[in-house]
Design an enzyme around this catalytic site. Structure first.
Site, PDB file in Angstrom:
ATOM      1  N   ASP A 145       0.780  -1.275  -0.071  1.00  0.00           N
ATOM      2  CA  ASP A 145       0.088  -0.054   0.090  1.00  0.00           C
ATOM      3  C   ASP A 145       0.746   1.125  -0.011  1.00  0.00           C
ATOM      4  OD1 ASP A 145      -2.415   1.380  -0.002  1.00  0.00           O
ATOM      5  OD2 ASP A 145      -2.405   1.370   2.102  1.00  0.00           O
ATOM      6  N   HIS A 177       2.115   3.418  -9.250  1.00  0.00           N
ATOM      7  CA  HIS A 177       1.947   2.007  -9.444  1.00  0.00           C
ATOM      8  C   HIS A 177       3.209   1.644 -10.078  1.00  0.00           C
ATOM      9  CE1 HIS A 177      -2.001   2.113  -7.587  1.00  0.00           C
ATOM     10  NE2 HIS A 177      -2.626   3.015  -8.335  1.00  0.00           N
ATOM     11  N   LEU A 232      11.436 -20.115  -5.321  1.00  0.00           N
ATOM     12  CA  LEU A 232      10.273 -19.057  -4.615  1.00  0.00           C
ATOM     13  C   LEU A 232       8.974 -19.350  -5.323  1.00  0.00           C
ATOM     14  CD1 LEU A 232      10.246 -16.649  -2.539  1.00  0.00           C
ATOM     15  CD2 LEU A 232       9.958 -15.347  -4.478  1.00  0.00           C
TER      16      LEU A 232
HETATM   17  C1  IPE Z   1      -5.234  -2.777  -0.163  1.00  0.00           C
HETATM   18  O1  IPE Z   1      -5.022  -1.431  -0.482  1.00  0.00           O
HETATM   19  C2  IPE Z   1      -5.333  -3.267  -1.410  1.00  0.00           C
HETATM   20  C3  IPE Z   1      -4.082  -3.413  -2.069  1.00  0.00           C
HETATM   21  C4  IPE Z   1      -2.968  -2.927  -1.696  1.00  0.00           C
HETATM   22  C5  IPE Z   1      -4.091  -4.141  -3.547  1.00  0.00           C
HETATM   23  P1  IPE Z   1      -6.121  -0.155  -0.321  1.00  0.00           P
HETATM   24  O2  IPE Z   1      -5.409   1.019  -0.595  1.00  0.00           O
HETATM   25  O3  IPE Z   1      -7.191  -0.552  -1.334  1.00  0.00           O
HETATM   26  O4  IPE Z   1      -7.087  -0.457   1.014  1.00  0.00           O
HETATM   27  P2  IPE Z   1      -7.758   0.737   1.752  1.00  0.00           P
HETATM   28  O5  IPE Z   1      -8.907   1.086   0.904  1.00  0.00           O
HETATM   29  O6  IPE Z   1      -6.927   1.766   2.167  1.00  0.00           O
HETATM   30  O7  IPE Z   1      -8.396   0.014   2.803  1.00  0.00           O
HETATM   31  C1  IPE Z   2      -1.765   0.085  -3.360  1.00  0.00           C
HETATM   32  O1  IPE Z   2      -1.378   1.527  -3.419  1.00  0.00           O
HETATM   33  C2  IPE Z   2      -1.987  -0.326  -4.658  1.00  0.00           C
HETATM   34  C3  IPE Z   2      -3.392  -0.847  -4.990  1.00  0.00           C
HETATM   35  C4  IPE Z   2      -4.340  -0.555  -4.258  1.00  0.00           C
HETATM   36  C5  IPE Z   2      -3.592  -1.068  -6.421  1.00  0.00           C
HETATM   37  P1  IPE Z   2      -2.545   2.743  -3.491  1.00  0.00           P
HETATM   38  O2  IPE Z   2      -2.933   3.033  -4.663  1.00  0.00           O
HETATM   39  O3  IPE Z   2      -3.903   2.037  -2.284  1.00  0.00           O
HETATM   40  O4  IPE Z   2      -1.607   3.993  -2.647  1.00  0.00           O
HETATM   41  P2  IPE Z   2      -2.429   4.750  -1.551  1.00  0.00           P
HETATM   42  O5  IPE Z   2      -3.114   3.953  -0.610  1.00  0.00           O
HETATM   43  O6  IPE Z   2      -3.554   5.777  -2.185  1.00  0.00           O
HETATM   44  O7  IPE Z   2      -1.186   5.651  -1.300  1.00  0.00           O
HETATM   45 MG    MG Z   3      -4.066   2.464  -0.397  1.00  0.00          MG
END
Ligand code: IPE
Ligand code: IPE
Ligand code: MG
Length: 243
Positions: free
Chosen positions: A16, A33, A127
């Site tokens: 995240d 990303h 792995l």
């Molecule tokens: C969790 O992150 C999903 C992934 C890392 C793929 P999110 O950014 O979607 O989670 P919330 O919305 O903050 O809980």
């Molecule tokens: C996690 O990073 C990746 C996905 C959920 C695809 P985020 O896109 O949720 O990044 P933040 O939480 O907005 O910083």
């Molecule tokens: Mg996120």
């Protein structure tokens, strides 16, 4: 603490913080990303070097479909592109890829890409890399139960486990979430029963080898009791079962 490091057999990561990484640099979210893919490549290598056997990462949740359409389509394209670029190296590095999640809603191009990448790396054994994509813990439990019910099979812990997307690996020993949030966000709900949890403030693109080692050090300092007492665990270490 023992002298020899206890490396978790299976690490799972909620990757995240990509969006915030990009926002801090006044870049579009997709740039975060893309940087996240580079961070995953580095993490896979680091896990191989440290003797981890299974790495599971959360790449796209069932709920991430609710993001703006251009981010969703950007993530789909990024996955297809990353597969084309990374699979030859993953093959050389001995990584066996699995995609865990629903194939519903994915384009033909993406689903074929996933199947091809799995087939191309099936003979690798250094792995196991599980990429949870279009995955939700609730989805997994529900689809497993529905599958058993449709076959008229009894629903037990063992039969559910066998019908779930992660049945090919043991449960994660350590679950890491980067990006500072302290929640599970529908990741591995069933399999997390006895995982150790580690929350890092690092955003996923900044999660480097040193940050991984911090999580591994923390894991090593924990006593996993699985419901038993500390004394029982200590005596099992002193007098291991013969054989
Ligand atoms: C969790 O992150 C999903 C992934 C890392 C793929 P999110 O950014 O979607 O989670 P919330 O919305 O903050 O809980
Ligand atoms: C996690 O990073 C990746 C996905 C959920 C695809 P985020 O896109 O949720 O990044 P933040 O939480 O907005 O910083
Ligand atoms: Mg996120």
């Amino acid at each position: 603490m023992s002298d020899s490091p206890v490396v978790p057999h299976h690490i799972a990561i909620v990757m995240d913080g990509n969006g915030r990484w990009a926002k801090r640099r006044f870049l579009p979210r997709l740039a975060g990303h893309k940087q996240g893919v580079d961070s995953l490549r580095r993490c896979v290598r680091a896990c191989v070097q440290r003797g981890v056997s299974v790495l599971t990462v959360f790449a796209f949740s069932s709920e991430n479909w609710n993001r703006p359409a251009d981010e969703v389509s950007g993530l789909m394209e990024l996955l297809a592109m990353a597969l084309g670029r990374e699979v030859p190296q993953l093959k050389k590095d001995g990584v066996q890829l699995h995609f865990v999640g629903s194939r519903e809603g994915l384009s033909v191009k993406v689903s074929e890409g996933l199947a091809q990448a799995e087939a191309a790396t099936a003979d690798n054994h250094r792995l196991i890399l599980n990429v949870c994509f279009n995955y939700g813990g609730r989805w997994d439990i529900a689809q497993a139960a529905a599958g058993l019910a449709a076959k008229g099979m009894p629903i037990t812990e063992a039969s559910l486990h066998a019908a779930m997307g992660m049945s090919h690996v043991p449960d994660p020993d350590l679950i890491i979430r980067t990006g500072g949030e302290m929640r599970i966000s529908n990741f591995l709900l069933w399999q997390a029963a006895y995982s150790e949890l580690f929350f890092s403030d690092r955003l996923w693109p900044d999660f480097d080898e040193a940050a991984l080692d911090e999580a591994l050090d923390s894991f090593q300092s924990r006593e996993r009791r699985f419901g038993k007492t500390s004394e029982q665990i200590a005596s099992a270490h002193r007098d291991p079962m013969p054989g």
